[in-house]
Structures are given as C-alpha cells and as structure tokens.
Design a protein around this motif. Structure first.
Motif: not given
Length: 408
Positions: A169-195
């Motif tokens: 389950p996702v707990e946190l989505v941090k976003w700015q102009a060209n970057k986003v990170s998605v934090t779950t209970k076990t890891e943080t994933l970084e990308a250029e976009a999230v759906v």
C-alpha cells in the motif's frame, strides 16, 4: 492489495464455474473489452433481458420483462427512457428531476429498484444532469454479456510480464515539476511520472498523503464525486430454484435485483447445481448491512423465498462487502447533484501526476471495466505526449545553442 484486478474479482473456489465477486458483465456490443475477448478466444453469453428476465410489478403481478414492457406503459418508460427533452436544473438530483417531469410513485420505485440500484446509489444522491448524459450516449451499444470463462481471464493476461508489487500500500506521493517518488510500507520508488488509479474511496479516506498537497482542482473534483455502497450476496444451491430459462429476477423486495451466473452453463445445471447473485446498492445495501453479515445473508434469501413462494436452502452463501474492502471502499463512482464536471477535472493531468480509473472516465463509460481500461490508455498517451513535447523542446534548445556556437 494482495491480488490484481481491483473491482474485477473472479472466484473459482465457490462453485464449479467462475463466480464474479466484482465486475460481472460487458456493457455494450461495441466496447473495447471485446478486443481482449476475441484475442483470448473467450466464450460469452448474451443476457437477453426482455426474454429471460421476470419482473414483480409494483401492483403485484409477475411477468417477463417483455410482457411488462408491452402491457404496462408506466413500467416501460423506466426501461426505454423515452422521456421529454427537458434539461436538468442546476443542483437537481435524479429523483427530483423525474418527479418534476411527471414520474409517479410507482415509477420512482421502479427507478430505485433497477436503474439507480445499477448506478450504485439512491436517486436522491445522483446528479440529474449526469444521469441524462449517461442515458443519451449510445455508441457503446445496449447489450449485456457475461464472460463464461471469467473476467480474470482478461486481467490476469494484462498483468503478465509486469513488475507488480502486491501487498504494498502506498503511503506517500512526493512530487515536483519533473520528478515523483512513491513510498510504500517497504520501499520508495522514483520516476518521472505516476498514474494515480486508486478508487476515489481510498483518496477520500486520506490513505495516501501528497507532498505538496493536491491543488484545488483535484480536491474540488473529489468533493463532487462519491463511491456508492455496493454489495453482492452469492448463493449456491444443489438444485434449480426457478425456471432454467430465466436468468434474472427483478424483485419488489430487498434485494431488488437477482441474476444467475449459472444461466447458460448446461454442464453445471446438468449436475443439478445453480448459483444466484443478488446485486444491491444504496439504501437497499445499507439496510442489509445493518443486520451484519449473517443477518444480511439470511434476510436476502428469505426475501427471495417470499418472492418465489418457496423455502430456499442454499448449500453455501457469501457476502461481498465492497465498502469494507480496505483498498476499494465502495462500489462505483457517481457525481453528486451540482457537481457536474468533477470527472473531467479529476482526469486532467498535472504532471508528473496523471489520473485514471473509472471515476475519471466520461459519464457514459464511468463505472465500467471498459471505461477504466480506456482511462488508463488515455493517461499513458498523456505521458507519452508530454515526454515527446519535452524531447522536442530539448532538441530545439540544442539546435539553437549549436547555431549560436557555429562560426560565421
């Protein structure tokens, strides 16, 4: 969650046939779902409601759908929706609109029993403007079809080869102009976009934090949308309980809508077994849920026994309580009166955040599998278009720098 599929959920351990705990039908002969059905060679059956459904009229008679529509004009208009071309007023709900154009108490009850129940909420909570938009769109087609091989045949195929993280389950989505990170209970994933395609019930519950917070266009859109309470009660019997040529029963009691997933499956019926599903939403669902799981199952089967004038004794029973599913929290999205445009606003991209899911689909596609699927394709195209635009801007900038650096 612990599985793929979301609100499509096929169970194969309830009976000798696939039983749909979630989405059950293909709505329309022209929808995109058929591409997957045909590609996979899946078997389907057409639910011919006029011929294989029976209706308990408000006056007490039991008729086939065809007979009811031919003999009872006040019932037929709640199926044909041949109503005057009168626009809805601002903030008008569906019940108020129908009352204003002349629907009587019996007709309003038919609407609540069938149309509104299928929409996932009681008429007083549904935007009249949205309902009229839904009724006037016909490009999807009219028929309803069951996938005899099970809806999981499609969603399991779509999931093959993908890096899917279950139980994350996702707990946190941090976003700015060209970057986003998605934090779950076990890891943080970084990308250029999230759906973002989670059900709006999850967003309403604040299960996912956004940093920075979502802009007003999104919070206002979410305020205008709700997830209706939708449940299913599924029963298996060791013998037929009704005419085998009948696929559905529209009851005057609660639950108001019953259908048989075993209809058209000769092998299952030949063994004497049959399955029936009650589909219940809105006030109907809340009344049953107030009785607790066992109470709801008993109340529903007693209701069907009364409707059919025989004591029914299922060999198994299951309550599918979508409002209590932690990562779903409801049935379908609907637009509140006065909040038209909320779907469109929720669907608008705010890079790097892109939005999908049935709640972001156009009104005539919302609350359907094909609407959810098409919303995902739309979000993917938005991302690709944005990437292409950035690449073009970068190429133009590099070309300009190169031109300035070239000797005269």
């Amino acid at each position: 969650s612990n599985r793929v599929g979301g609100r499509t959920y096929t169970r194969r351990d309830v009976a000798d046939i696939p039983i749909e705990f979630g989405a059950e039908l293909i709505h329309g002969e022209n929808v995109v779902t058929w591409e997957h059905v045909n590609q996979l060679g899946l078997k389907t059956i057409h639910w011919k409601k006029q011929d294989d459904s029976v209706v308990r009229l408000e006056t007490g008679e039991f008729m086939t759908m065809k007979e009811a529509r031919e003999k009872v004009p006040e019932f037929d208009v709640t199926r044909s929706w041949n109503i005057p071309n009168i626009p809805a007023r601002p903030n008008e709900d569906w019940r108020s609109y129908l009352t204003r154009i002349g629907f009587n108490k019996r007709q309003l009850q038919y609407v609540k029993r069938s149309f509104a129940n299928a929409c996932g909420e009681s008429p007083r909570f549904l935007s009249a403007k949205a309902m009229l938009e839904h009724l006037r769109a016909h490009e999807e087609g009219y028929g309803d079809y069951r996938i005899l091989d099970g809806y999981d045949s499609i969603y399991n195929c779509l999931a093959q080869g993908l890096d899917i993280r279950l139980n994350s389950p996702v707990e946190l989505v941090k976003w700015q102009a060209n970057k986003v990170s998605v934090t779950t209970k076990t890891e943080t994933l970084e990308a250029e976009a999230v759906v973002i395609a989670v059900p709006i019930g999850v967003l309403h519950a604040g299960m996912i934090n956004f940093e920075p917070g979502l802009p007003v266009i999104k919070t206002d859109a979410l305020t205008g949308l709700r997830m209706g309470p939708v449940i299913k009660l599924i029963y298996k019997f060791d013998k037929p309980i009704f005419n085998r040529d009948i696929a559905a029963i529209y009851s005057s009691l609660n639950p108001p809508m019953w259908w048989s997933p075993s209809f058209g499956r000769g092998d299952f019926a030949e063994r004497g077994q049959t399955a029936w599903t009650a589909f219940v939403s809105g006030d109907w669902a809340m009344d049953l849920l107030s009785l607790g799981e066992q109470g709801a199952l008993e109340e529903a089967i007693d209701s069907l026994s009364l409707e059919l004038d025989k004591k029914l004794s299922p060999i198994s029973a299951h309550l599918v309580n979508w409002p209590e599913e932690e990562y779903i929290r409801g049935g379908y999205s609907f637009v509140l009166p006065g909040c038209d445009g909320s779907r469109e606003d929720l669907a608008k991209p705010i890079p790097p955040l892109y939005w999908a899911g049935e709640a972001t689909a156009p009104e005539h596609q919302a609350a359907t599998v094909h609407g959810a699927y098409l919303s995902g394709k739309r979000a993917a195209k938005q991302i690709l278009d944005n990437v292409a635009a950035k690449q073009k801007r970068l190429a133009n900038r590099e070309a300009k720098v190169s031109a300035q650096a070239s000797p005269v």
